[in-house]
Motif scaffolding. Structure first.
Motif, PDB file in Angstrom:
ATOM      1  N   ASP A  48      -4.121  11.874  -0.710  1.00  0.00           N
ATOM      2  CA  ASP A  48      -3.829  10.709   0.136  1.00  0.00           C
ATOM      3  C   ASP A  48      -2.414  10.220  -0.074  1.00  0.00           C
ATOM      4  O   ASP A  48      -2.170   9.049  -0.286  1.00  0.00           O
ATOM      5  CB  ASP A  48      -4.820   9.582  -0.177  1.00  0.00           C
TER       6      ASP A  48
ATOM      7  N   ASN B  89       0.826  -1.205   0.000  1.00  0.00           N
ATOM      8  CA  ASN B  89       0.000   0.000   0.000  1.00  0.00           C
ATOM      9  C   ASN B  89       0.865   1.261   0.000  1.00  0.00           C
ATOM     10  O   ASN B  89       0.561   2.242  -0.692  1.00  0.00           O
ATOM     11  CB  ASN B  89      -0.940   0.012   1.209  1.00  0.00           C
TER      12      ASN B  89
ATOM     13  N   LYS C 137       1.138   4.191  -2.978  1.00  0.00           N
ATOM     14  CA  LYS C 137       1.020   5.639  -2.767  1.00  0.00           C
ATOM     15  C   LYS C 137       2.213   6.379  -3.366  1.00  0.00           C
ATOM     16  O   LYS C 137       2.058   7.438  -3.974  1.00  0.00           O
ATOM     17  CB  LYS C 137       0.917   5.935  -1.265  1.00  0.00           C
TER      18      LYS C 137
ATOM     19  N   TYR D  18      -5.599   4.443  -5.236  1.00  0.00           N
ATOM     20  CA  TYR D  18      -5.120   5.633  -4.519  1.00  0.00           C
ATOM     21  C   TYR D  18      -5.154   6.861  -5.417  1.00  0.00           C
ATOM     22  O   TYR D  18      -5.435   7.976  -4.956  1.00  0.00           O
ATOM     23  CB  TYR D  18      -3.707   5.407  -3.988  1.00  0.00           C
TER      24      TYR D  18
END
Length: 595
Positions: A436, A386, A390, A426
């Motif tokens: 984010d 994750n 990003k 994302y």
């Protein structure tokens, strides 16, 4: 500035930037701008944009930018006054013979005399190194295998153990106490006792790109502290705007620049034939230093120390270099700590091989990030992917992003499609690339901590760009966003001038704002604030939604910082007001409909 602002503005307005730049660069109209090959760096595809409406230029390749004055100053290597006179003559504006004010004369004279003092100090230190008193320092350099030619090239020297011998030498040359105090070489305490700033140190003269001594660094002999000491900030010396060794590296004609940590690394690399090495001056690498480098190269090799501190320094420098339009690679020097140690152990040829196989900076960041997670634990492995997803959002081009997704997927044995879906998820959550982005982590693994700020910079840039493109937005955000809400220092300065322009003139003139900044680096950065583009095409409804989200995000960031300060100062009343504003922001709706 020695001419009235009104006269300067008249000259600027009469010199259309497209005409001026077009006399130097072949431009072709494309949409609302004119495009051409950038004259400040080598490129094959045009990325140099000149805007008639903004009266500004900006290169999306190397990042330079400014108004018509900036262009002439940069291209012709003119001072501002020289550029003003040239442009005034071009359009027939008569400039009065400017009498320098007493203050202006004083400042010009001060800088010239400070340069003289630094030159004399460098000569004195060099002489002391060769004297009997400098024997220990000379032996130190000899043990570090620094040759006589290298000592002479870099002007290395020694400051004696006695407390005021440089002061006495400079006084003998006729310099008064007031200017010696301004030089940063001499200290005066409350009892008016005088002593040299540097004593018992190997001395490294710091030179600007024109080979003028602007400051010094000193390495203590023995166990004294601090180990390294730099000149304080003076009229000549700003460590955030200079790089050690750049005066030599800029003429090296190498395809890239090497950034290392310290004086000795630069010296050792130059002595070994790597004459394109520079170092930041006892401070974290800055955007101004990156802008300075991009005048001479498109690629940088990072050779920071291979310890934890060096890794953190590299992680801080990578996004700064990328934002300046520079490609960054990381040289692996293990098992040695720094270039100096590496070359002494394995030689220049091996170091050259390491340079040729320097690693991609993004994959280096991923490798460092990996240390924060136990990949045998499914939960932590999921979090790791994750975080990678990003980080992938920094790549705005789909082809480039897919190549990196493929590389990471292959290395960590995750399906390409699975990782791509995660990245796209994302990506769908962000507006202007900022909603984010990865958050700070308090782990020991050396994660960079400036990624959230990068997202906020993008949001603030896009709002400033929108404000000059559509001045109706000023009325829409009145009472919600003001200059104080722009948290980056230069951005706030630009916003203050921009908002004041609109309030007093009911219009904005971006090119006029550039004149508020003296250095070319600040002018380029200010120009970039008005050239931030949205990712991809947007419909009117999408644009309005993006603008509302951007305004809210900037305001939330501003309130969060205000809240932190109020808590630190125990200002309960201010905190209560901020909390109410934060609550109101949650339900705020900004109408961007016409009328």
């Amino acid at each position: 500035m020695f001419y009235p602002e009104e006269l300067v503005e008249e000259v600027r307005m009469k010199n259309d930037i497209v005409d001026v730049v077009g006399s130097y660069v072949k431009l072709q109209k494309k949409g609302g701008s004119h495009m051409g090959l950038c004259p400040f760096h080598n490129e094959k595809s045009p990325s140099f944009s000149v805007s008639s409406s903004k009266q500004m230029y900006h290169c999306f390749g190397c990042g330079v930018g400014g108004n018509v004055f900036t262009f002439i100053m940069e291209y012709e290597n003119y001072t501002f006054v020289e550029a003003l006179k040239y442009l005034a003559g071009r359009v027939g504006v008569n400039l009065p013979e400017a009498e320098y004010s007493e203050e202006a004369k004083k400042q010009a004279g001060l800088k010239a005399r400070l340069l003289e003092i630094n030159k004399e100090a460098a000569k004195y230190f060099y002489y002391q190194l060769k004297s009997e008193r400098g024997q220990a320092a000379y032996e130190y350099l000899s043990k570090r295998e620094i040759s006589e030619d290298t000592i002479k090239q870099f002007g290395l020297g020694y400051s004696n153990k006695t407390g005021d011998d440089l002061y006495q030498y400079l006084k003998h040359l006729g310099y008064e106490d007031s200017i010696l105090r301004d030089s940063g070489l001499i200290s005066f305490d409350e009892t008016k006792k005088v002593y040299d700033k540097f004593w018992n140190r190997v001395m490294y003269p710091i030179m600007d790109v024109n080979n003028r001594v602007i400051g010094f660094g000193g390495r203590v002999m023995g166990e004294g502290m601090p180990k390294y000491l730099n000149s304080p900030e003076t009229k000549l010396f700003d460590k955030s705007r200079n790089l050690y060794g750049l005066n030599f590296a800029r003429i090296s004609r190498k395809p890239n620049m090497i950034i290392c940590e310290g004086y000795m690394d630069v010296i050792a690399l130059h002595q070994a034939g790597f004459t394109n090495a520079v170092a930041s001056l006892g401070t974290a690498f800055t955007g101004l230093q990156a802008n300075l480098l991009k005048r001479y190269t498109n690629e940088v090799l990072l050779t920071y120390d291979s310890d934890e501190a060096g890794t953190k320094a590299a992680l801080r420098a990578i996004p700064i270099l990328k934002e300046a339009g520079l490609s960054a690679k990381v040289v692996n020097m293990k098992p040695y700590k720094d270039p100096d140690e590496f070359i002494k152990a394995l030689g220049a040829e091996e170091f050259k091989k390491r340079m040729e196989t320097a690693g991609n900076s993004f994959l280096f960041e991923v490798e460092v990030l990996e240390k924060d997670f136990e990949l045998n634990d499914p939960e932590q492995k999921t979090r790791f992917f994750n975080e990678i997803a990003k980080k992938m959002l920094v790549f705005t081009e789909e082809i480039e992003r897919n190549i990196y997704i493929e590389a990471v997927a292959s290395k960590y044995m995750i399906g390409f499609d699975n990782l791509k879906k995660l990245v796209n998820r994302y990506g769908a959550q962000i507006v202007v690339g900022a909603n984010d982005l990865p958050r700070e982590r308090s782990t020991e693994g050396g994660r960079q901590k400036n990624v959230p700020e990068d997202g906020m910079k993008q949001s603030q840039k896009i709002l400033l760009t929108w404000l000059i493109e559509d001045t109706r937005i000023f009325d829409k955000i009145k009472g919600i966003i003001g200059p104080a809400d722009f948290t980056e220092n230069l951005y706030q300065q630009v916003a203050e001038v921009l908002f004041h322009q609109f309030e007093t003139e009911n219009r904005v003139t971006p090119a006029k704002i550039i004149n508020h900044f003296e250095s070319k680096e600040e002018q380029s950065e200010a120009a970039s604030l008005f050239n931030m583009a949205m990712r991809g095409e947007m419909s009117d409804s999408e644009r309005k939604k993006a603008l509302e989200e951007t305004v809210k995000r900037i305001k939330k960031n501003s309130l969060d910082l205000q809240s932190k300060k109020a808590i630190e100062s125990n200002d309960i009343q201010a905190l209560q007001i901020i909390i109410r504003e934060q609550a109101d922001l949650q339900k705020l709706h900004i109408s961007f409909n016409d009328g």
